[in-house]
Structure formats: structure tokens, C-alpha cells
Design a protein around this motif. Structure first.
Motif, PDB file in Angstrom:
ATOM      1  N   LEU A  14       0.806  -1.219   0.000  1.00 57.66           N
ATOM      2  CA  LEU A  14       0.000   0.000   0.000  1.00 57.66           C
ATOM      3  C   LEU A  14       0.839   1.270   0.000  1.00 57.66           C
ATOM      4  O   LEU A  14       0.458   2.269  -0.621  1.00 57.66           O
ATOM      5  N   CYS A  21       0.228   7.416  -6.216  1.00 57.18           N
ATOM      6  CA  CYS A  21      -1.028   8.151  -6.385  1.00 57.18           C
ATOM      7  C   CYS A  21      -0.837   9.631  -6.080  1.00 57.18           C
ATOM      8  O   CYS A  21      -1.378  10.498  -6.770  1.00 57.18           O
ATOM      9  N   SER A  55      -6.168   8.445  -1.842  1.00 62.20           N
ATOM     10  CA  SER A  55      -5.266   7.305  -2.015  1.00 62.20           C
ATOM     11  C   SER A  55      -3.862   7.586  -1.504  1.00 62.20           C
ATOM     12  O   SER A  55      -2.989   6.727  -1.586  1.00 62.20           O
ATOM     13  N   MET A  59      -4.365   6.644   3.011  1.00 64.73           N
ATOM     14  CA  MET A  59      -3.890   5.277   2.834  1.00 64.73           C
ATOM     15  C   MET A  59      -2.637   4.992   3.670  1.00 64.73           C
ATOM     16  O   MET A  59      -2.339   3.831   3.970  1.00 64.73           O
ATOM     17  N   ALA A 103      -9.636   5.083  -0.917  1.00 60.93           N
ATOM     18  CA  ALA A 103      -9.419   4.565  -2.271  1.00 60.93           C
ATOM     19  C   ALA A 103     -10.675   4.730  -3.115  1.00 60.93           C
ATOM     20  O   ALA A 103     -10.597   5.055  -4.307  1.00 60.93           O
ATOM     21  N   CYS A 106     -10.932   8.324  -4.393  1.00 61.13           N
ATOM     22  CA  CYS A 106     -10.040   8.546  -5.531  1.00 61.13           C
ATOM     23  C   CYS A 106     -10.557   7.842  -6.783  1.00 61.13           C
ATOM     24  O   CYS A 106     -10.503   8.385  -7.882  1.00 61.13           O
ATOM     25  N   SER A 166      -6.003   3.052  -7.254  1.00 58.90           N
ATOM     26  CA  SER A 166      -6.980   3.168  -6.163  1.00 58.90           C
ATOM     27  C   SER A 166      -7.847   1.922  -6.091  1.00 58.90           C
ATOM     28  O   SER A 166      -8.242   1.490  -5.001  1.00 58.90           O
ATOM     29  N   GLN A 169      -5.796  -0.593  -4.281  1.00 58.80           N
ATOM     30  CA  GLN A 169      -5.774  -0.256  -2.858  1.00 58.80           C
ATOM     31  C   GLN A 169      -7.058  -0.709  -2.160  1.00 58.80           C
ATOM     32  O   GLN A 169      -7.016  -1.246  -1.054  1.00 58.80           O
ATOM     33  N   ALA A 170      -8.189  -0.471  -2.805  1.00 59.80           N
ATOM     34  CA  ALA A 170      -9.472  -0.862  -2.214  1.00 59.80           C
ATOM     35  C   ALA A 170      -9.543  -2.372  -2.029  1.00 59.80           C
ATOM     36  O   ALA A 170     -10.020  -2.867  -0.998  1.00 59.80           O
TER      37      ALA A 170
END
Length: 201
Positions: A14, A21, A55, A59, A103, A106, A166, A169-170
């Protein structure tokens, strides 16, 4: 893999995504790689700071929490073996939810920006010359933007990167939410047998 080890792996992934990002969002403040004369010439969605806040900053907190899970004390909760680890895994679920929200913020902004297209100079005025993402399939429409140079591929590339990163990331935060649930219920395998009945190693 132990739940703590899995969390550390997710956290280490991450952090570079958050940095990328943030950089992508910063680059969007320079349409076509150039400094614009007026801030109103920059696409509106850039000012929502999806890559920097959603993000990026938001994050970092989940990532740091995930990285620290493997080092948390297994036996530090009232002498109850693995209680400390279970509480830490439970807290990671909350931070994972924060990561998903960041995320998601974004991701939605990037999707809107891609569908809307860049703000560019068309003739004498600055406007949004594209509608409903029509420029994505028809590259001949890119000629509507006379300035800045290469604004369309610049906009398309950076917002696409933000959309993809993003989304990743999610997914990673979603995985940690499930991992954290397992860790809360079952504990972490590193705690098994590491402590004596009195809470000592």
C-alpha cells in the motif's frame, strides 16, 4: 500465511501505491507537463485531491497499522494469551475501512474525470470539449484541444493510473478486513505456543 504476516505484506504494498497516487495527482496540476497561467485552466477534479488525500494521506495510516501488526505483543492483554493480537487485528478492520473509503473516493473522482475529459483551450476559450467519454473511443476528437500540448493523453494516462491504483488499494484493504476478521476470531499463528500459561515467553 499468519494473519500478521499477511497484513505486513499488504501494508508494504500500500505504501508505494500511496506515493505513486500522490505523485500522479501532483503531476495533474501541470497539464501537458507545463505550468498554466491560471489555476482555473486545471481540470476541476484535480482540485479534489483524490490521489493526494484519498489514495495518499488516508492510505498511509492503514498501511502503517498493517505493517505494525506482525510486531504487536501477543500476550499483552491482562496476561491472556493472544488477546493483544486479537485486539490489534480488530483495530486493523477499522483502518481497512478507512482505506477503502479513501481509495473509493479517488476511484470515483478518477472515473468522473475520465468520463468528463480534460479542460483545455478550444479556440479562444477554455472549456470541456468532450461529452460522456466520447474522446476515449475516437482519438480524432482530441484535436478539439489546441492547448496545452498533449493534454488529452496526459489527462488520460494519469487519471487511468489513479483509477487502477486506487482500485488495487481498495481490494488490498478489503482483503485486510477479511484477514483482520480471521485474526480477531482465531488469533495469529505466531502466538500459538509462544507464551506460557502465565503470559510469559
Amino acid at each position: 500465511m499468519c494473519t500478521g504476516g499477511c497484513a505486513k505484506c499488504l501494508g508494504s504494498t500500500l505504501i508505494p501505491l500511496a506515493v505513486l497516487c500522490t505523485l500522479a495527482n501532483i503531476l495533474l496540476f501541470f497539464p501537458g507537463g507545463k505550468v498554466v497561467e491560471d489555476r482555473t485552466y486545471i481540470t476541476d477534479e484535480v482540485w479534489c485531491f483524490g490521489g493526494i488525500l484519498g489514495s495518499g494521506v488516508l492510505m498511509i495510516f492503514p498501511a502503517l497499522v498493517f505493517l505494525g501488526l506482525q510486531n504487536n505483543d501477543c500476550c499483552g492483554c491482562c496476561g491472556n494469551r493472544s488477546c493483544g493480537k486479537r485486539f490489534a487485528m480488530f483495530s486493523s478492520i477499522i483502518f481497512a475501512a478507512i482505506g477503502v473509503l479513501g481509495a473509493g473516493y479517488c476511484f470515483i473522482l478518477s472515473a468522473v474525470a475520465l468520463n468528463k475529459g480534460p479542460k483545455c483551450k478550444t479556440g479562444e476559450n477554455w472549456s470541456y470539449p468532450f461529452k460522456a467519454g466520447d474522446y476515449l473511443a475516437d482519438h480524432t476528437l482530441w484535436e478539439r484541444c489546441t492547448s496545452p500540448d498533449n493534454i488529452v493523453p496526459w489527462h488520460l494516462t494519469l487519471f487511468s493510473l489513479l483509477l487502477v491504483m486506487s482500485g488495487i488499494q481498495a481490494v488490498l484493504c478489503g482483503i485486510q478486513a477479511v484477514n483482520g476478521l480471521f485474526g480477531t476470531i482465531c488469533g495469529d499463528c505466531r502466538c500459538c505456543g509462544c507464551c506460557g500459561g502465565d503470559g510469559t515467553v
